[in-house]
Scaffold this motif. Structure first.
Motif, PDB file in Angstrom:
ATOM      1  N   VAL A  68      45.186   0.474  56.676  1.00  0.00           N
ATOM      2  CA  VAL A  68      44.929   1.935  55.901  1.00  0.00           C
ATOM      3  C   VAL A  68      45.805   2.592  55.241  1.00  0.00           C
ATOM      4  CG1 VAL A  68      43.753   4.033  56.757  1.00  0.00           C
ATOM      5  CG2 VAL A  68      43.026   2.033  57.849  1.00  0.00           C
ATOM      6  N   LEU A  69      47.232   2.518  55.763  1.00  0.00           N
ATOM      7  CA  LEU A  69      48.129   3.037  55.012  1.00  0.00           C
ATOM      8  C   LEU A  69      48.505   2.550  53.613  1.00  0.00           C
ATOM      9  CD1 LEU A  69      51.094   3.552  57.477  1.00  0.00           C
ATOM     10  CD2 LEU A  69      50.316   5.308  55.908  1.00  0.00           C
ATOM     11  N   ALA A  70      48.472   1.349  53.696  1.00  0.00           N
ATOM     12  CA  ALA A  70      48.915   0.533  52.421  1.00  0.00           C
ATOM     13  C   ALA A  70      47.778   0.333  51.404  1.00  0.00           C
ATOM     14  CB  ALA A  70      49.473  -0.734  52.644  1.00  0.00           C
ATOM     15  N   HIS A  71      46.293   0.298  51.837  1.00  0.00           N
ATOM     16  CA  HIS A  71      45.286  -0.148  51.175  1.00  0.00           C
ATOM     17  C   HIS A  71      44.008   0.721  51.356  1.00  0.00           C
ATOM     18  CE1 HIS A  71      47.850  -3.644  50.106  1.00  0.00           C
ATOM     19  NE2 HIS A  71      47.736  -3.898  51.396  1.00  0.00           N
ATOM     20  N   GLY A  72      43.991   1.589  52.033  1.00  0.00           N
ATOM     21  CA  GLY A  72      42.742   2.415  52.517  1.00  0.00           C
ATOM     22  C   GLY A  72      43.111   3.757  52.306  1.00  0.00           C
ATOM     23  N   SER A  73      42.323   4.749  53.187  1.00  0.00           N
ATOM     24  CA  SER A  73      42.117   5.955  52.830  1.00  0.00           C
ATOM     25  C   SER A  73      43.303   6.845  52.754  1.00  0.00           C
ATOM     26  CB  SER A  73      41.019   6.793  53.973  1.00  0.00           C
ATOM     27  OG  SER A  73      41.507   6.430  55.223  1.00  0.00           O
ATOM     28  N   LEU A  74      44.422   6.404  53.595  1.00  0.00           N
ATOM     29  CA  LEU A  74      45.706   7.022  53.687  1.00  0.00           C
ATOM     30  C   LEU A  74      46.486   6.963  52.257  1.00  0.00           C
ATOM     31  CD1 LEU A  74      47.101   6.741  57.272  1.00  0.00           C
ATOM     32  CD2 LEU A  74      45.988   8.761  56.130  1.00  0.00           C
ATOM     33  N   TRP A  75      46.333   5.744  51.856  1.00  0.00           N
ATOM     34  CA  TRP A  75      46.771   5.602  50.465  1.00  0.00           C
ATOM     35  C   TRP A  75      46.215   6.549  49.214  1.00  0.00           C
ATOM     36  CZ3 TRP A  75      50.540   4.361  47.147  1.00  0.00           C
ATOM     37  CH2 TRP A  75      50.353   4.216  45.809  1.00  0.00           C
ATOM     38  N   LEU A 102      46.817   9.679  39.208  1.00  0.00           N
ATOM     39  CA  LEU A 102      45.312   9.641  39.661  1.00  0.00           C
ATOM     40  C   LEU A 102      44.797   8.116  39.168  1.00  0.00           C
ATOM     41  CD1 LEU A 102      43.752  12.993  38.888  1.00  0.00           C
ATOM     42  CD2 LEU A 102      44.673  12.127  41.032  1.00  0.00           C
ATOM     43  N   ASP A 103      45.394   7.447  38.277  1.00  0.00           N
ATOM     44  CA  ASP A 103      45.098   6.021  37.971  1.00  0.00           C
ATOM     45  C   ASP A 103      45.094   5.004  38.918  1.00  0.00           C
ATOM     46  OD1 ASP A 103      43.858   7.072  35.612  1.00  0.00           O
ATOM     47  OD2 ASP A 103      45.631   6.285  34.405  1.00  0.00           O
ATOM     48  N   ASP A 104      45.912   5.483  39.910  1.00  0.00           N
ATOM     49  CA  ASP A 104      46.470   4.446  41.076  1.00  0.00           C
ATOM     50  C   ASP A 104      45.378   4.676  42.285  1.00  0.00           C
ATOM     51  OD1 ASP A 104      48.894   3.246  39.721  1.00  0.00           O
ATOM     52  OD2 ASP A 104      49.557   5.266  39.889  1.00  0.00           O
ATOM     53  N   LEU A 105      44.622   5.319  42.163  1.00  0.00           N
ATOM     54  CA  LEU A 105      43.788   5.589  43.334  1.00  0.00           C
ATOM     55  C   LEU A 105      42.634   4.475  43.544  1.00  0.00           C
ATOM     56  CD1 LEU A 105      42.433   9.428  42.642  1.00  0.00           C
ATOM     57  CD2 LEU A 105      43.509   8.465  44.666  1.00  0.00           C
ATOM     58  N   GLY A 106      42.443   4.195  44.885  1.00  0.00           N
ATOM     59  CA  GLY A 106      41.667   2.895  45.160  1.00  0.00           C
ATOM     60  C   GLY A 106      41.966   2.388  46.216  1.00  0.00           C
ATOM     61  N   THR A 107      40.858   1.856  46.976  1.00  0.00           N
ATOM     62  CA  THR A 107      41.016   1.151  48.271  1.00  0.00           C
ATOM     63  C   THR A 107      40.475  -0.070  48.372  1.00  0.00           C
ATOM     64  OG1 THR A 107      38.955   2.061  49.206  1.00  0.00           O
ATOM     65  CG2 THR A 107      41.112   3.582  49.371  1.00  0.00           C
ATOM     66  N   SER A 108      40.876  -1.076  49.171  1.00  0.00           N
ATOM     67  CA  SER A 108      40.226  -2.231  49.626  1.00  0.00           C
ATOM     68  C   SER A 108      40.367  -2.492  50.912  1.00  0.00           C
ATOM     69  CB  SER A 108      41.066  -3.430  48.874  1.00  0.00           C
ATOM     70  OG  SER A 108      42.550  -3.253  49.240  1.00  0.00           O
ATOM     71  N   ALA A 109      40.257  -1.321  51.753  1.00  0.00           N
ATOM     72  CA  ALA A 109      40.043  -1.814  53.389  1.00  0.00           C
ATOM     73  C   ALA A 109      38.620  -1.577  53.577  1.00  0.00           C
ATOM     74  CB  ALA A 109      40.819  -0.287  53.869  1.00  0.00           C
ATOM     75  N   VAL A 110      37.768  -2.697  53.241  1.00  0.00           N
ATOM     76  CA  VAL A 110      36.346  -2.432  53.355  1.00  0.00           C
ATOM     77  C   VAL A 110      36.142  -2.557  54.905  1.00  0.00           C
ATOM     78  CG1 VAL A 110      34.202  -3.771  52.930  1.00  0.00           C
ATOM     79  CG2 VAL A 110      36.181  -4.098  51.381  1.00  0.00           C
TER      80      VAL A 110
END
Length: 224
Positions: A55-62, A197-205
């Motif tokens: 979640v830190l690296a790839h989810g909502s916390l990022w 802001l272009d770096d926003l995005g997650t992959s913690a499905v």
């Protein structure tokens, strides 16, 4: 590095804002972790550590860290703060996630008024939690890197506390998780401080699905 009373006060304020005792109600939310435990995705302390690292690296916390960084940089720009707040709320992947970040953000802005500053007048009435903390930290002169690291550490600490209450880890295991994730918190803070802001995005499905499924969970301790 020389120490000044100004630096000390900034540190004290940051510690107060991110303390579990700060009256924002963070203890009531688990960010979908409760559902992950109920579904058997998180069963042990090792599972909890892995969940939080993801979640830190790839989810909502990022995403939170990127929004925090942008709000810190735009603390003097009312229009930009309104825009990043609207974006942050729009990125919430579920009703509970939306309510969580909105309620924490509004409560933080209200409680932070104990330290009067013009930045509070530039914040919109509805704003996500990381935007509120980032803008206020900038207004009070807290450096971005330290503020980001403290924010993420507090978020991980809250999640570990939730995991302890959900009986997937004990107190000693919880402390060990915090120690083990120090490097990850530092790394994510460093990357997010340079991100836009272009770096926003997650992959913690799975985390996003857990947050959605929590909405229909019958018996629960947390609001998300």
């Amino acid at each position: 590095m020389s120490e000044t009373s100004f630096d000390t006060r900034a540190l004290l304020r940051l510690m107060a804002w991110l303390s579990p005792a700060f009256p924002i109600g963070g203890f009531a939310w688990s960010g979908g972790l409760e559902r992950a435990v109920a579904d058997g995705l998180v069963k042990t302390a090792d599972d909890l550590r892995g969940w939080l690292e993801t979640v830190l690296a790839h989810g909502s916390l990022w995403n939170d860290a990127v929004l925090f960084s942008e709000a810190w940089r735009q603390a003097g720009n009312e229009a930009a703060l309104h825009d990043v707040s609207a974006l942050g709320l729009a990125l919430a992947g579920s009703a509970e996630r939306f309510n969580e970040t909105l309620s924490l953000g509004k409560a933080f802005a209200t409680a932070a008024a104990a330290w009067p500053h013009p930045v509070l007048e530039r914040l919109p009435g509805d704003l996500p939690f990381p935007v509120a903390v980032g803008a206020v930290a900038a207004g009070h002169g807290v450096p971005l890197s330290q503020a980001l690291a403290a924010y993420l550490h507090a978020a991980v600490s809250q999640a570990v506390s939730a995991g302890i209450r959900l009986s997937v880890a004990g107190q000693a295991q919880g402390v060990a998780i915090l120690a083990a994730l120090e490097g990850r918190v530092e790394e994510v803070s460093r990357r997010a401080a340079q991100a836009g802001l272009d770096d926003l995005g997650t992959s913690a499905v799975q985390a996003e699905i857990a947050a959605l499924r929590h909405e229909t969970q019958h018996s629960r301790l947390f609001r998300s």
